[in-house]
Design a protein around this motif. Structure first.
Motif, PDB file in Angstrom:
ATOM      1  N   GLY A 147       4.215  -4.831  -7.370  1.00  0.00           N
ATOM      2  CA  GLY A 147       2.937  -5.189  -6.763  1.00  0.00           C
ATOM      3  C   GLY A 147       2.280  -3.978  -6.136  1.00  0.00           C
ATOM      4  O   GLY A 147       2.744  -2.844  -6.282  1.00  0.00           O
ATOM      5  N   ALA A 148       1.188  -4.213  -5.442  1.00  0.00           N
ATOM      6  CA  ALA A 148       0.474  -3.156  -4.726  1.00  0.00           C
ATOM      7  C   ALA A 148       0.997  -3.114  -3.292  1.00  0.00           C
ATOM      8  O   ALA A 148       0.906  -4.106  -2.564  1.00  0.00           O
ATOM      9  CB  ALA A 148      -1.027  -3.410  -4.752  1.00  0.00           C
ATOM     10  N   PHE A 149       1.562  -1.979  -2.912  1.00  0.00           N
ATOM     11  CA  PHE A 149       2.161  -1.812  -1.588  1.00  0.00           C
ATOM     12  C   PHE A 149       1.838  -0.423  -1.051  1.00  0.00           C
ATOM     13  O   PHE A 149       1.574   0.501  -1.814  1.00  0.00           O
ATOM     14  CB  PHE A 149       3.692  -1.956  -1.651  1.00  0.00           C
ATOM     15  CG  PHE A 149       4.169  -3.302  -2.084  1.00  0.00           C
ATOM     16  CD1 PHE A 149       4.305  -4.333  -1.173  1.00  0.00           C
ATOM     17  CD2 PHE A 149       4.500  -3.546  -3.409  1.00  0.00           C
ATOM     18  CE1 PHE A 149       4.750  -5.580  -1.566  1.00  0.00           C
ATOM     19  CE2 PHE A 149       4.949  -4.789  -3.825  1.00  0.00           C
ATOM     20  CZ  PHE A 149       5.076  -5.809  -2.895  1.00  0.00           C
ATOM     21  N   ASP A 150       1.924  -0.276   0.263  1.00  0.00           N
ATOM     22  CA  ASP A 150       1.784   1.039   0.876  1.00  0.00           C
ATOM     23  C   ASP A 150       3.092   1.802   0.738  1.00  0.00           C
ATOM     24  O   ASP A 150       4.179   1.215   0.832  1.00  0.00           O
ATOM     25  CB  ASP A 150       1.453   0.927   2.367  1.00  0.00           C
ATOM     26  CG  ASP A 150       0.018   0.513   2.624  1.00  0.00           C
ATOM     27  OD1 ASP A 150      -0.819   0.599   1.699  1.00  0.00           O
ATOM     28  OD2 ASP A 150      -0.274   0.113   3.763  1.00  0.00           O
ATOM     29  N   ILE A 151       2.964   3.117   0.520  1.00  0.00           N
ATOM     30  CA  ILE A 151       4.094   4.030   0.589  1.00  0.00           C
ATOM     31  C   ILE A 151       3.690   5.158   1.535  1.00  0.00           C
ATOM     32  O   ILE A 151       2.505   5.356   1.801  1.00  0.00           O
ATOM     33  CB  ILE A 151       4.505   4.606  -0.777  1.00  0.00           C
ATOM     34  CG1 ILE A 151       3.391   5.494  -1.365  1.00  0.00           C
ATOM     35  CG2 ILE A 151       4.902   3.496  -1.744  1.00  0.00           C
ATOM     36  CD1 ILE A 151       3.814   6.325  -2.564  1.00  0.00           C
ATOM     37  N   ILE A 152       4.669   5.874   2.033  1.00  0.00           N
ATOM     38  CA  ILE A 152       4.392   7.062   2.844  1.00  0.00           C
ATOM     39  C   ILE A 152       4.889   8.271   2.053  1.00  0.00           C
ATOM     40  O   ILE A 152       6.077   8.357   1.712  1.00  0.00           O
ATOM     41  CB  ILE A 152       5.081   6.992   4.214  1.00  0.00           C
ATOM     42  CG1 ILE A 152       4.632   5.737   4.975  1.00  0.00           C
ATOM     43  CG2 ILE A 152       4.784   8.254   5.026  1.00  0.00           C
ATOM     44  CD1 ILE A 152       5.422   5.451   6.242  1.00  0.00           C
ATOM     45  N   VAL A 153       3.976   9.170   1.733  1.00  0.00           N
ATOM     46  CA  VAL A 153       4.307  10.408   1.035  1.00  0.00           C
ATOM     47  C   VAL A 153       4.593  11.466   2.091  1.00  0.00           C
ATOM     48  O   VAL A 153       3.883  11.554   3.089  1.00  0.00           O
ATOM     49  CB  VAL A 153       3.135  10.842   0.126  1.00  0.00           C
ATOM     50  CG1 VAL A 153       3.487  12.111  -0.643  1.00  0.00           C
ATOM     51  CG2 VAL A 153       2.742   9.722  -0.826  1.00  0.00           C
ATOM     52  N   ASN A 154       5.636  12.253   1.879  1.00  0.00           N
ATOM     53  CA  ASN A 154       6.085  13.260   2.852  1.00  0.00           C
ATOM     54  C   ASN A 154       6.417  12.608   4.197  1.00  0.00           C
ATOM     55  O   ASN A 154       5.925  13.029   5.241  1.00  0.00           O
ATOM     56  CB  ASN A 154       5.040  14.365   3.042  1.00  0.00           C
ATOM     57  CG  ASN A 154       4.689  15.040   1.760  1.00  0.00           C
ATOM     58  OD1 ASN A 154       5.563  15.399   0.985  1.00  0.00           O
ATOM     59  ND2 ASN A 154       3.395  15.212   1.501  1.00  0.00           N
ATOM     60  N   PRO A 155       7.250  11.565   4.174  1.00  0.00           N
ATOM     61  CA  PRO A 155       7.541  10.827   5.413  1.00  0.00           C
ATOM     62  C   PRO A 155       8.429  11.618   6.362  1.00  0.00           C
ATOM     63  O   PRO A 155       9.131  12.554   5.963  1.00  0.00           O
ATOM     64  CB  PRO A 155       8.304   9.606   4.898  1.00  0.00           C
ATOM     65  CG  PRO A 155       9.030  10.132   3.695  1.00  0.00           C
ATOM     66  CD  PRO A 155       8.053  11.097   3.053  1.00  0.00           C
ATOM     67  N   ASP A 156       8.406  11.208   7.615  1.00  0.00           N
ATOM     68  CA  ASP A 156       9.367  11.720   8.577  1.00  0.00           C
ATOM     69  C   ASP A 156      10.741  11.157   8.206  1.00  0.00           C
ATOM     70  O   ASP A 156      10.844  10.118   7.555  1.00  0.00           O
ATOM     71  CB  ASP A 156       8.990  11.286   9.993  1.00  0.00           C
ATOM     72  CG  ASP A 156       7.688  11.934  10.454  1.00  0.00           C
ATOM     73  OD1 ASP A 156       7.452  13.106  10.108  1.00  0.00           O
ATOM     74  OD2 ASP A 156       6.917  11.257  11.154  1.00  0.00           O
ATOM     75  N   ALA A 157      11.789  11.796   8.653  1.00  0.00           N
ATOM     76  CA  ALA A 157      13.154  11.399   8.306  1.00  0.00           C
ATOM     77  C   ALA A 157      13.699  10.264   9.160  1.00  0.00           C
ATOM     78  O   ALA A 157      14.829   9.840   8.955  1.00  0.00           O
ATOM     79  CB  ALA A 157      14.085  12.607   8.416  1.00  0.00           C
ATOM     80  N   ASN A 158      12.914   9.749  10.087  1.00  0.00           N
ATOM     81  CA  ASN A 158      13.447   8.778  11.049  1.00  0.00           C
ATOM     82  C   ASN A 158      12.981   7.340  10.824  1.00  0.00           C
ATOM     83  O   ASN A 158      13.010   6.532  11.734  1.00  0.00           O
ATOM     84  CB  ASN A 158      13.097   9.219  12.462  1.00  0.00           C
ATOM     85  CG  ASN A 158      11.594   9.323  12.679  1.00  0.00           C
ATOM     86  OD1 ASN A 158      10.814   9.134  11.745  1.00  0.00           O
ATOM     87  ND2 ASN A 158      11.187   9.628  13.894  1.00  0.00           N
ATOM     88  N   GLN A 159      12.581   7.006   9.615  1.00  0.00           N
ATOM     89  CA  GLN A 159      12.160   5.636   9.314  1.00  0.00           C
ATOM     90  C   GLN A 159      13.383   4.713   9.240  1.00  0.00           C
ATOM     91  O   GLN A 159      14.493   5.161   8.932  1.00  0.00           O
ATOM     92  CB  GLN A 159      11.410   5.597   7.975  1.00  0.00           C
ATOM     93  CG  GLN A 159      10.168   6.458   7.912  1.00  0.00           C
ATOM     94  CD  GLN A 159       9.070   5.959   8.834  1.00  0.00           C
ATOM     95  OE1 GLN A 159       8.930   4.767   9.095  1.00  0.00           O
ATOM     96  NE2 GLN A 159       8.283   6.889   9.341  1.00  0.00           N
TER      97      GLN A 159
END
Length: 177
Positions: A147-159
């Motif tokens: 489906g269509a979802f948000d992603i984080i590109v170049n995320p922080d390592a603490n998710q």
């Protein structure tokens, strides 16, 4: 002469620092949230680039030699595929609805077609990387995260991270958030 030598030493030090930084050896850009089309693929529907299916071969090995679900952590991300012009090999993304990190290590024909039409599309690896899986179970599990979802590109390592596999022992084990 001294200035050139100092500049060369600084460049070498920066390269050494980046080479030891883990899976994201490139300079870390700011995190960016993007809405993308997400699909997934596994051993059954992955091909070797020559139309031979039932493989874990990847086009752009970065930290894995073959596609893997790994742990989904920042330091042990899952393989994902897309067009190399959309996200360069080695790019790390975080998928919040799965609470997993992924690394770009493979190509995706549908992703390239979509990217050429201005549509973001990533294909996430699911399941074991060494054997055919029960067809309807893997197909249904892949469909459950499409489906269509948000992603984080170049995320922080603490998710937050869910280290449970998405597909294991012939069953869909993915959790969504």
């Amino acid at each position: 002469m001294l200035r050139k030598t100092l500049a060369a030493l600084a460049a070498m030090a920066a390269a050494l620092l980046l080479s030891t930084a883990g899976p994201v050896a490139a300079a870390h850009a700011d995190p960016q949230t993007i809405n993308v089309n997400i699909t997934s693929y596994g051993y059954n529907d992955n091909d070797d680039g020559n139309g031979h299916y039932g493989t874990a071969q990847i086009a752009y090995p970065q930290i894995h030699s073959i596609a893997t679900e790994d742990l989904g952590t920042y330091s042990q991300p899952v393989t994902f595929a897309t067009d190399q012009n959309e996200f360069a090999p080695g790019t790390i993304i975080y998928v919040p609805h799965l609470e997993k990190y992924f690394i770009m290590e493979d190509g995706c024909v549908e992703c390239t077609s979509d990217w050429n039409n201005g549509i973001y599309h990533v294909d996430l690896w699911m399941g074991p990387n060494d054997a055919m899986q029960p067809e309807p179970a893997l197909d249904d599990c892949e469909g459950s995260i499409t489906g269509a979802f948000d992603i984080i590109v170049n995320p922080d390592a603490n998710q937050p991270v869910d280290t449970n596999p998405m597909f294991s022992n012939g069953s869909c084990t993915v959790d969504t958030y």
